[in-house]
Design a protein around this motif. Structure first.
Motif, PDB file in Angstrom:
ATOM      1  N   MET A 107       0.653  -1.220   0.582  1.00 11.18           N
ATOM      2  CA  MET A 107       0.243  -0.054   0.089  1.00 11.18           C
ATOM      3  C   MET A 107       0.805   1.148  -0.313  1.00 11.18           C
ATOM      4  N   ARG A 108       0.635   2.230  -0.608  1.00 17.65           N
ATOM      5  CA  ARG A 108       1.409   3.565  -0.992  1.00 17.65           C
ATOM      6  C   ARG A 108       0.964   4.683  -0.151  1.00 17.65           C
ATOM      7  N   ILE A 109       2.132   5.294   0.851  1.00 20.48           N
ATOM      8  CA  ILE A 109       2.323   6.211   1.239  1.00 20.48           C
ATOM      9  C   ILE A 109       2.968   7.764   0.922  1.00 20.48           C
ATOM     10  N   LEU A 110       1.970   8.398   0.305  1.00 26.56           N
ATOM     11  CA  LEU A 110       2.131   9.684  -0.353  1.00 26.56           C
ATOM     12  C   LEU A 110       2.373  10.654   1.002  1.00 26.56           C
ATOM     13  N   SER A 111       3.553  11.770   0.972  1.00 27.75           N
ATOM     14  CA  SER A 111       3.766  12.776   1.366  1.00 27.75           C
ATOM     15  C   SER A 111       2.202  14.081   0.621  1.00 27.75           C
ATOM     16  N   SER A 112       1.737  14.340   1.602  1.00 26.12           N
ATOM     17  CA  SER A 112       0.858  15.746   1.032  1.00 26.12           C
ATOM     18  C   SER A 112       1.419  16.632  -0.164  1.00 26.12           C
ATOM     19  N   GLU A 113       2.395  16.541  -0.531  1.00 18.62           N
ATOM     20  CA  GLU A 113       2.905  17.378  -1.618  1.00 18.62           C
ATOM     21  C   GLU A 113       2.308  16.072  -2.874  1.00 18.62           C
ATOM     22  N   GLN A 114       2.864  15.665  -2.953  1.00 19.23           N
ATOM     23  CA  GLN A 114       2.378  14.107  -3.370  1.00 19.23           C
ATOM     24  C   GLN A 114       0.567  13.828  -3.971  1.00 19.23           C
ATOM     25  N   MET A 115       0.210  13.912  -2.631  1.00 18.81           N
ATOM     26  CA  MET A 115      -1.060  13.634  -2.587  1.00 18.81           C
ATOM     27  C   MET A 115      -1.773  14.844  -3.473  1.00 18.81           C
ATOM     28  N   ARG A 116      -1.519  15.459  -3.394  1.00 17.43           N
ATOM     29  CA  ARG A 116      -1.412  17.420  -4.448  1.00 17.43           C
ATOM     30  C   ARG A 116      -1.725  16.921  -6.237  1.00 17.43           C
ATOM     31  N   ALA A 117      -0.323  16.633  -5.739  1.00 17.77           N
ATOM     32  CA  ALA A 117       0.002  16.262  -7.100  1.00 17.77           C
ATOM     33  C   ALA A 117      -0.405  14.975  -8.034  1.00 17.77           C
ATOM     34  N   LYS A 168      -0.441   8.303   4.756  1.00 21.28           N
ATOM     35  CA  LYS A 168       0.502   9.467   4.563  1.00 21.28           C
ATOM     36  C   LYS A 168       1.690   9.590   5.835  1.00 21.28           C
ATOM     37  N   PRO A 169       2.978   9.608   5.532  1.00 22.35           N
ATOM     38  CA  PRO A 169       3.569  10.005   6.358  1.00 22.35           C
ATOM     39  C   PRO A 169       3.183   9.235   7.929  1.00 22.35           C
ATOM     40  N   ALA A 170       2.312  10.883   8.351  1.00 26.86           N
ATOM     41  CA  ALA A 170       2.436  10.526   9.522  1.00 26.86           C
ATOM     42  C   ALA A 170       1.812   9.892  10.174  1.00 26.86           C
ATOM     43  N   HIS A 171       0.900   7.962   9.424  1.00 25.73           N
ATOM     44  CA  HIS A 171      -0.262   7.116   9.622  1.00 25.73           C
ATOM     45  C   HIS A 171       1.013   6.447  10.253  1.00 25.73           C
ATOM     46  N   LEU A 172       2.048   6.222   9.988  1.00 20.87           N
ATOM     47  CA  LEU A 172       3.775   5.977  10.770  1.00 20.87           C
ATOM     48  C   LEU A 172       3.960   5.977  11.370  1.00 20.87           C
ATOM     49  N   SER A 173       3.522   7.111  11.918  1.00 25.95           N
ATOM     50  CA  SER A 173       4.847   7.994  12.786  1.00 25.95           C
ATOM     51  C   SER A 173       4.659   6.985  13.929  1.00 25.95           C
ATOM     52  N   GLU A 174       5.907   7.075  14.653  1.00 22.27           N
ATOM     53  CA  GLU A 174       6.155   6.332  16.063  1.00 22.27           C
ATOM     54  C   GLU A 174       4.807   7.565  17.147  1.00 22.27           C
ATOM     55  N   GLY A 175       6.052   8.313  16.632  1.00 21.94           N
ATOM     56  CA  GLY A 175       5.218   9.002  18.386  1.00 21.94           C
ATOM     57  C   GLY A 175       3.168   9.848  17.707  1.00 21.94           C
ATOM     58  N   ALA A 176       3.312   8.932  16.882  1.00 17.68           N
ATOM     59  CA  ALA A 176       1.517   9.976  16.274  1.00 17.68           C
ATOM     60  C   ALA A 176       0.063   8.558  17.033  1.00 17.68           C
ATOM     61  N   ALA A 177       0.661   8.009  17.136  1.00 18.37           N
ATOM     62  CA  ALA A 177      -0.007   6.432  17.635  1.00 18.37           C
ATOM     63  C   ALA A 177      -1.527   6.571  17.933  1.00 18.37           C
ATOM     64  N   GLU A 178      -1.321   7.406  19.425  1.00 20.69           N
ATOM     65  CA  GLU A 178      -2.019   8.400  20.546  1.00 20.69           C
ATOM     66  C   GLU A 178      -3.216   9.498  20.399  1.00 20.69           C
ATOM     67  N   TYR A 179      -2.639   9.519  18.745  1.00 17.64           N
ATOM     68  CA  TYR A 179      -3.357  10.806  18.294  1.00 17.64           C
ATOM     69  C   TYR A 179      -5.142   9.523  17.168  1.00 17.64           C
TER      70      TYR A 179
END
Ligand code: NPW
Ligand code: K
Length: 511
Positions: free
Chosen positions: A1-11, A189-200
Motif C-alpha cells: 500500500m502506498r504512502i504519499l506526502s501531502s505534496e505528492q497527494m496534491r500532485a 500519509k507519513p504521519a499515519h506510520l509515525s511512531e509518536g503519533a499513535a496515541e492521536y
C-alpha cells in the motif's frame, strides 16, 4: 500500500482531474466513504448524536459530506463551522447541500457553552477541522474543541489526519484531537506510520476515494507499506518432486562464548522458513553445547581464539562452505573484536552468494564502511538505531526523526539493502525505493529478536528469493509471527524462541 506526502497527494489529485475525475466528485467520494465506515463502526447509527467539526479547508468539505450522509442514515447531526466561509468552491457547494438537510450548523464563535455541551453529550465526533493542508499549531479558539473532544466519552473519527497533526511528520505542535479511528483518504500519509503519533491516530483505515490508478503513476518515489499481498507472491511453493538442494544452503556464521543463543535462534529460524540445509559455523568448543539445541542443522566447527570467538585461522575451513552456500548470515552473537572484523571482511569480499550482516557483523564494518561496496552478489544490513548510529555517525534521536530519508540515502549510496529496525521497520532498497513494515509489537523488544529476523531473511535468500524480496518478506513474516505469539502468550512474557513456534502458521496457508 502506498504512502504519499501531502505534496505528492496534491500532485496525484491534480493528475486525477486529467483522468475524468473532478475535485467535487473526489470530495463526495471521500465523505461518502468515511460516512459508510463510521455508520458500520457505530451500527445502528439511527438516533446517535453526532457532532461534525468542519474547518475552512477541503477537509472541512469532506466533513460537510459526512454530516449530510450520516443525517440521511438517521443520526442526529450537528455541524460546527470553524474558520468561517469555506475557502474552496467545492467545500462551499458541500455546505450548501448540507443546508438542505435537517442539520444545525453552528459557527464556532457563536455559543461556546452550547458547543461544549454538544461535544460532552455526543455519541460520536467527526474531526474535519484540518487535513493535509495543516501546518504549525491549532489556532487560538480551536484548542477548546480539542480539549472537549478529548474529554468527551464520544468515539472520535478523524478525517484523513487528526487536527493539530502535521500529515508529513506526525508532529503535533500544541493541542491535537485524539481519534479512536483515523480514516485516511486515497492512501496513507507519513504521519499515519509515525511512531509518536499513535496515541492521536487510534486505529487507521484507508478509504478509497476513486483516484484512478493511472494518476498514482506520476509518483516515482513512493514509499510502500508492506502487507500480505506484497509478500505472498514471493513465498515459494514446495513442489512434490523437490529435494533439499531445491531449497538452498544457508551458512550461518554466529555465536561466541556467552552468546550461543544468537546462533540457535538464527539457525532455527532459517530452517523453519523452509531452507533446505542450514550450516552453523561457530567456535569449535561451542559445537557440542549447541548441538543439544540444534538437531537438523549441520555444524561447521571452526578454530577459535582465546576469548572463545571464531579465529581468522579458520578461514580455510570456512570459505569452502561459503562457496557452496546459496546465502550467508554473519554476525549474530559474534562479539566486536579484530578477529570478527577480519572474518566479516573475508566473507564480504569472497562470497559469491548474497550476504546478511547483523549485529557485530554490522559493527565490524563501522571503521571500514566502503568494504560493503565490495559484495559481489548483494548485501543486506539489519541494524537497529544504535548500530545505524555507529554506521552513519548520526545520533539515535536524529535517526528516529529522519529514519526514512537516512535509510534511503544509505542504501542508495552504498548499493545495499538496508533493514532499519524499529517499531516501524524501514526497508530501503539500493534503487531508492522504500518500504515500511508496521506490524511490530513491544513483545519483540527483547534480546534475540534480531537474530530471528536475520535467520528468516537468510533462509528466504538461500531458497532463491531476490535480495530485496527476502528483506521485505523477512521483516513481514517476523512481525506477523510475533503478532501471533503475542496473542497466544503475551507481550511481556513471550520470548524470541516462542516466536519460532508460531512461524509455521504463516507458511501453513501456502501448503
Ligand atoms: N487528496 C485528495 O485527493 C483529496 C483530499 N481531500 C481533502 O482535502 C484535504 C486537504 O485540503 P486542504 O489542502 O484544503 O487542507 P485542509 O487541511 O483542509 O485546510 C487547510 C486550510 O487550513 C489553513 N491552515 C493550515 N494550517 C493552519 C494553522 N496552523 N492555523 C490556521 N489555519 C491553518 C490553510 O490556510 P493557508 O495556510 O492556506 O493560509 C488552509 O486554508 C485532505 O486532508 C482531505 O481531507 C478530499 O476532499 C478530496 C480529495
Ligand atoms: K481532520
Amino acid at each position: 500500500m502506498r504512502i504519499l506526502s501531502s505534496e505528492q497527494m496534491r500532485a496525484v489529485e491534480c493528475e486525477a482531474l486529467k483522468h475524468s475525475q473532478t475535485y467535487l466528485r473526489l470530495m463526495e467520494n471521500a465523505g461518502t466513504g468515511a460516512a459508510k465506515m463510521i455508520a458500520r463502526y457505530e451500527s445502528p447509527i439511527e438516533n446517535r448524536r453526532c457532532v461534525v467539526l468542519c474547518g475552512k479547508g477541503n477537509n472541512g468539505g469532506d466533513g460537510f459530506v459526512v454530516a449530510r450522509k450520516l443525517c440521511r442514515e438517521g443520526a442526529i447531526v450537528t455541524c460546527v463551522l470553524a474558520g468561517g466561509e469555506p475557502r474552496s468552491e467545492e467545500a462551499r457547494e458541500m455546505l450548501r447541500l448540507l443546508s438542505l438537510e435537517p442539520v444545525s450548523v453552528l459557527p464556532l464563535e457563536e455559543d461556546r457553552a452550547q458547543i461544549n455541551l454538544l461535544l460532552m453529550e455526543a455519541d460520536l465526533i467527526v474531526d474535519a477541522l484540518f487535513g493535509t493542508g495543516f501546518q504549525g499549531a491549532l489556532p487560538d479558539g480551536y484548542g477548546f474543541l480539542a480539549e472537549m473532544s478529548n474529554l468527551s466519552k464520544a468515539r472520535v473519527y478523524a478525517l484523513d489526519i487528526p487536527s493539530g497533526m502535521n500529515a508529513d511528520t506526525g508532529i503535533t505542535t500544541g493541542k491535537c484531537l485524539k481519534a479512536n479511528q483515523t480514516i485516511a483518504f486515497g492512501c496513507l500519509k507519513p504521519a499515519h506510520l509515525s511512531e509518536g503519533a499513535a496515541e492521536y491516530l487510534g486505529e487507521v483505515a484507508v478509504c478509497d476515494i476513486g483516484i484512478p490508478e493511472e494518476a498514482f503513476s506520476i509518483i516515482d518515489d513512493a514509499v510502500y507499506l508492506i502487507d500480505h499481498d506484497m509478500v505472498l507472491p514471493h513465498l515459494r511453493q514446495r513442489p512434490d518432486d523437490s529435494y533439499k538442494g531445491s531449497f538452498g544452503y544457508l551458512l550461518v556464521v554466529a555465536g561466541s562464548l556467552g552468546m550461543t543463543g544468537a546462533a540457535v535462534l538464527a539457525s532455527r529460524a532459517a530452517s523453519q522458513c523452509g531452507t533446505g540445509l542450514v550450516y552453523l559455523a561457530t567456535a569449535r568448543s561451542l559445537v557440542l553445547p549447541l548441538a543439544a539445541h540444534l538437531t537438523e542443522q549441520v555444524m561447521v566447527p571452526l578454530a577459535e581464539n582465546e576469548a572463545g570467538g571464531i579465529s581468522p585461522l579458520s578461514l580455510p575451513e570456512l570459505l569452502p562452505v561459503l562457496q557452496k552456500s546459496t546465502a550467508c548470515v554473519a554476525g549474530c552473537g559474534l562479539k566486536n573484536t579484530e578477529d570478527t572484523r577480519s572474518i566479516i571482511r573475508s566473507i564480504i569480499t569472497n562470497a559469491e552468494c548474497p550476504v546478511v550482516l547483523d549485529a557485530d557483523g554490522i559493527n565490524s564494518v563501522v571503521g571500514d564502511i566502503n568494504i560493503i561496496r565490495c559484495a559481489k552478489n548483494g548485501l543486506i544490513l539489519t541494524p537497529h538505531y544504535g548500530e545505524f548510529s555507529r554506521l552513519t555517525g548520526k545520533t539515535v534521536e536524529y535517526i528516529a526523526q529522519n529514519r526514512v530519508a537516512l535509510a534511503k540515502a544509505f542504501a542508495q549510496e552504498y548499493k545495499v539493502t538496508l533493514v532499519l529496525k524499529g517499531t516501524t521497520t524501514v526497508v530501503a532498497l539500493p534503487d531508492g525505493s522504500v518500504c515500511l513494515n508496521k506490524g511490530s509489537n513491544s513483545g519483540l523488544a527483547k534480546a534475540g529478536s534480531g537474530d530471528l529476523l536475520a535467520g528468516i531473511i537468510g533462509g528466504l535468500l538461500a531458497q532463491g528469493l531476490g535480495i530485496n524480496e527476502a528483506a521485505i518478506c523477512g521483516v513481514y513474516l517476523h512481525s506477523q509471527a510475533a503478532r501471533l505469539t503475542a496473542k497466544r502468550l503475551c507481550k511481556t512474557s513471550m520470548q524470541p524462541s516462542d516466536i519460532l513456534n508460531d512461524l509455521y502458521l504463516l507458511f501453513k496457508e501456502l501448503d
